[in-house]
Design a protein around this motif. Structure first.
Motif, PDB file in Angstrom:
ATOM      1  N   LYS A   1       0.728  -1.448   0.109  1.00  0.00           N
ATOM      2  CA  LYS A   1      -0.079  -0.401  -0.178  1.00  0.00           C
ATOM      3  C   LYS A   1       1.398   1.423   0.176  1.00  0.00           C
ATOM      4  O   LYS A   1       0.127   2.893   0.507  1.00  0.00           O
ATOM      5  CB  LYS A   1      -0.752   0.121   1.077  1.00  0.00           C
ATOM      6  CG  LYS A   1      -2.199  -1.481   1.233  1.00  0.00           C
ATOM      7  CD  LYS A   1      -2.802  -0.947   2.540  1.00  0.00           C
ATOM      8  CE  LYS A   1      -4.070  -2.505   2.465  1.00  0.00           C
ATOM      9  NZ  LYS A   1      -5.004  -1.582   0.972  1.00  0.00           N
TER      10      LYS A   1
ATOM     11  N   GLU B   1      -8.164   4.514  10.535  1.00  0.00           N
ATOM     12  CA  GLU B   1      -8.907   3.013   9.971  1.00  0.00           C
ATOM     13  C   GLU B   1      -8.242   1.993   9.375  1.00  0.00           C
ATOM     14  O   GLU B   1      -8.070   1.296   9.001  1.00  0.00           O
ATOM     15  CB  GLU B   1     -10.531   3.931   9.638  1.00  0.00           C
ATOM     16  CG  GLU B   1     -11.354   4.932  10.164  1.00  0.00           C
ATOM     17  CD  GLU B   1     -11.112   5.675  10.797  1.00  0.00           C
ATOM     18  OE1 GLU B   1      -9.546   5.780  10.225  1.00  0.00           O
ATOM     19  OE2 GLU B   1     -11.482   6.282  11.620  1.00  0.00           O
ATOM     20  N   GLN B   2      -7.461   2.622   8.089  1.00  0.00           N
ATOM     21  CA  GLN B   2      -6.610   1.802   7.158  1.00  0.00           C
ATOM     22  C   GLN B   2      -5.305   1.104   8.089  1.00  0.00           C
ATOM     23  O   GLN B   2      -5.440  -0.241   7.744  1.00  0.00           O
ATOM     24  CB  GLN B   2      -5.608   2.796   6.525  1.00  0.00           C
ATOM     25  CG  GLN B   2      -6.387   4.080   5.306  1.00  0.00           C
ATOM     26  CD  GLN B   2      -5.713   4.296   4.376  1.00  0.00           C
ATOM     27  OE1 GLN B   2      -5.013   5.751   5.671  1.00  0.00           O
ATOM     28  NE2 GLN B   2      -5.586   4.577   3.725  1.00  0.00           N
TER      29      GLN B   2
ATOM     30  N   ALA C   1      -6.045  -0.176  10.775  1.00  0.00           N
ATOM     31  CA  ALA C   1      -7.474  -1.760  11.609  1.00  0.00           C
ATOM     32  C   ALA C   1      -7.625  -2.343  10.284  1.00  0.00           C
ATOM     33  O   ALA C   1      -7.870  -3.128  10.429  1.00  0.00           O
ATOM     34  CB  ALA C   1      -8.503  -1.196  12.417  1.00  0.00           C
ATOM     35  N   ASP C   2      -7.270  -1.999   9.212  1.00  0.00           N
ATOM     36  CA  ASP C   2      -8.101  -2.737   8.192  1.00  0.00           C
ATOM     37  C   ASP C   2      -7.147  -3.419   7.858  1.00  0.00           C
ATOM     38  O   ASP C   2      -6.970  -4.301   7.213  1.00  0.00           O
ATOM     39  CB  ASP C   2      -8.415  -1.299   6.654  1.00  0.00           C
ATOM     40  CG  ASP C   2      -9.675  -1.493   6.845  1.00  0.00           C
ATOM     41  OD1 ASP C   2     -10.560  -1.296   7.531  1.00  0.00           O
ATOM     42  OD2 ASP C   2     -10.180  -0.166   6.217  1.00  0.00           O
ATOM     43  N   MET C   3      -5.364  -2.801   7.450  1.00  0.00           N
ATOM     44  CA  MET C   3      -4.348  -3.440   7.160  1.00  0.00           C
ATOM     45  C   MET C   3      -4.558  -5.394   8.252  1.00  0.00           C
ATOM     46  O   MET C   3      -3.852  -6.489   8.112  1.00  0.00           O
ATOM     47  CB  MET C   3      -2.992  -2.663   7.754  1.00  0.00           C
ATOM     48  CG  MET C   3      -3.510  -2.312   6.197  1.00  0.00           C
ATOM     49  SD  MET C   3      -1.783  -1.187   6.250  1.00  0.00           S
ATOM     50  CE  MET C   3      -2.051  -0.162   7.209  1.00  0.00           C
ATOM     51  N   HIS C   4      -4.435  -4.458   9.967  1.00  0.00           N
ATOM     52  CA  HIS C   4      -4.796  -5.724  11.165  1.00  0.00           C
ATOM     53  C   HIS C   4      -5.498  -6.784  10.690  1.00  0.00           C
ATOM     54  O   HIS C   4      -5.701  -8.314  10.388  1.00  0.00           O
ATOM     55  CB  HIS C   4      -4.359  -5.941  12.656  1.00  0.00           C
ATOM     56  CG  HIS C   4      -3.603  -4.483  13.050  1.00  0.00           C
ATOM     57  ND1 HIS C   4      -2.203  -5.014  13.128  1.00  0.00           N
ATOM     58  CD2 HIS C   4      -3.367  -3.678  12.990  1.00  0.00           C
ATOM     59  CE1 HIS C   4      -1.430  -4.583  13.673  1.00  0.00           C
ATOM     60  NE2 HIS C   4      -1.899  -3.334  14.048  1.00  0.00           N
ATOM     61  N   HIS C   5      -6.891  -6.421  10.122  1.00  0.00           N
ATOM     62  CA  HIS C   5      -7.789  -7.838   9.369  1.00  0.00           C
ATOM     63  C   HIS C   5      -7.468  -8.460   8.209  1.00  0.00           C
ATOM     64  O   HIS C   5      -7.355  -9.585   8.711  1.00  0.00           O
ATOM     65  CB  HIS C   5      -8.791  -7.015   9.537  1.00  0.00           C
ATOM     66  CG  HIS C   5     -10.062  -5.833  10.492  1.00  0.00           C
ATOM     67  ND1 HIS C   5     -10.058  -6.655  11.928  1.00  0.00           N
ATOM     68  CD2 HIS C   5     -10.094  -4.861  11.110  1.00  0.00           C
ATOM     69  CE1 HIS C   5     -11.116  -5.778  12.288  1.00  0.00           C
ATOM     70  NE2 HIS C   5     -10.704  -4.334  12.109  1.00  0.00           N
ATOM     71  N   LEU C   6      -6.799  -7.531   7.454  1.00  0.00           N
ATOM     72  CA  LEU C   6      -6.144  -8.335   6.698  1.00  0.00           C
ATOM     73  C   LEU C   6      -4.977  -9.222   7.190  1.00  0.00           C
ATOM     74  O   LEU C   6      -4.697 -10.618   6.341  1.00  0.00           O
ATOM     75  CB  LEU C   6      -5.612  -7.425   5.048  1.00  0.00           C
ATOM     76  CG  LEU C   6      -5.597  -8.458   3.910  1.00  0.00           C
ATOM     77  CD1 LEU C   6      -7.089  -9.240   3.046  1.00  0.00           C
ATOM     78  CD2 LEU C   6      -4.964  -7.282   3.307  1.00  0.00           C
TER      79      LEU C   6
ATOM     80  N   LYS D   1      -5.716 -12.332   8.469  1.00  0.00           N
ATOM     81  CA  LYS D   1      -6.658 -13.204   7.544  1.00  0.00           C
ATOM     82  C   LYS D   1      -6.426 -14.129   7.091  1.00  0.00           C
ATOM     83  O   LYS D   1      -6.504 -15.344   6.295  1.00  0.00           O
ATOM     84  CB  LYS D   1      -7.922 -12.316   6.738  1.00  0.00           C
ATOM     85  CG  LYS D   1      -8.806 -13.119   5.438  1.00  0.00           C
ATOM     86  CD  LYS D   1      -8.778 -12.402   4.723  1.00  0.00           C
ATOM     87  CE  LYS D   1     -10.390 -13.171   3.343  1.00  0.00           C
ATOM     88  NZ  LYS D   1     -11.003 -11.995   2.506  1.00  0.00           N
TER      89      LYS D   1
ATOM     90  N   ILE E   1      -7.910  -2.895  18.162  1.00  0.00           N
ATOM     91  CA  ILE E   1      -8.595  -2.998  17.150  1.00  0.00           C
ATOM     92  C   ILE E   1     -10.400  -3.622  17.074  1.00  0.00           C
ATOM     93  O   ILE E   1     -10.154  -4.777  17.394  1.00  0.00           O
ATOM     94  CB  ILE E   1      -8.168  -3.453  16.260  1.00  0.00           C
ATOM     95  CG1 ILE E   1      -6.333  -3.470  15.953  1.00  0.00           C
ATOM     96  CG2 ILE E   1      -8.046  -3.942  14.946  1.00  0.00           C
ATOM     97  CD1 ILE E   1      -6.524  -1.798  15.626  1.00  0.00           C
TER      98      ILE E   1
ATOM     99  N   HIS F   1     -14.326  -7.793  13.086  1.00  0.00           N
ATOM    100  CA  HIS F   1     -15.129  -7.028  11.694  1.00  0.00           C
ATOM    101  C   HIS F   1     -16.645  -8.594  12.027  1.00  0.00           C
ATOM    102  O   HIS F   1     -15.990  -9.816  12.336  1.00  0.00           O
ATOM    103  CB  HIS F   1     -14.419  -7.674  10.199  1.00  0.00           C
ATOM    104  CG  HIS F   1     -13.675  -6.815   9.872  1.00  0.00           C
ATOM    105  ND1 HIS F   1     -14.156  -5.252  10.144  1.00  0.00           N
ATOM    106  CD2 HIS F   1     -12.499  -6.141   9.677  1.00  0.00           C
ATOM    107  CE1 HIS F   1     -13.035  -4.491   9.674  1.00  0.00           C
ATOM    108  NE2 HIS F   1     -12.114  -4.825   8.823  1.00  0.00           N
TER     109      HIS F   1
END
Length: 158
Positions: A82, A127-128, A130-135, A138, A155, A158
């Motif tokens: 990113k 927010e970005q 948090a999204d990177m941690h979720h990904l 996963k 965080i 989801h």
């Protein structure tokens, strides 16, 4: 495509140890490809000193470290793709051992608590991040290999 990972775990009974009296050292050695050798032991919280070693890695610590390391490496890869610049990633991960439904001890939860420093023109928003941690969770190979609950402090899930 299958990938193989090997470790050699070696323990040897001490000369003065009877073994059958259950008073033997739990100290052993982990050897990995590339020549790295790490002292291992049962945790002193499971097997009292001097039958265990405080200066060695126990399997539970290694499990928590593997979860944290995999998450970090996946997070760093995502951040780089990113085009965010990460200067420091430090995680003080915590594993909790409890009993399962059958009364057997297991590492039931690992909480990752990473502190990350970014630099450059583009710094991610919370927010970005948090999204990177979720990904990262996963996509992490270790997280996909275990039943343990893995959370990242601060965080929302989801």
């Amino acid at each position: 495509m299958a990938h193989e990972y090997r470790a050699t775990i070696r323990w040897r009974r001490g000369e003065d140890e009877i073994f059958s009296d259950n008073r033997y050292s739990r100290g052993h050695v982990w050897s990995f490809d590339g020549g790295v050798t790490v002292p291992g032991s049962a945790s002193p919280s499971v097997v009292p000193l001097p039958l265990s070693r405080e200066d060695a890695v126990d399997p539970e610590e290694a499990f928590v470290a593997a979860v944290s390391s995999c998450h970090m490496l996946t997070f760093l890869s995502i951040a780089a793709k990113k085009r965010f610049v990460v200067d420091l990633y430090e995680d003080k991960a915590l594993g909790i051992m409890t009993k399962n439904a059958n009364g057997k001890l297991f590492v039931s939860k690992v909480t990752l608590d990473p502190k990350i420093e970014f630099s450059g023109d583009r710094v991610p928003t919370p927010e970005q991040i948090a999204d990177m941690h979720h990904l990262a969770h996963k996509e992490c190979f270790i997280a996909n290999s275990v039943l343990t609950e893995i959370v990242v402090a601060g965080i929302p899930s989801h």
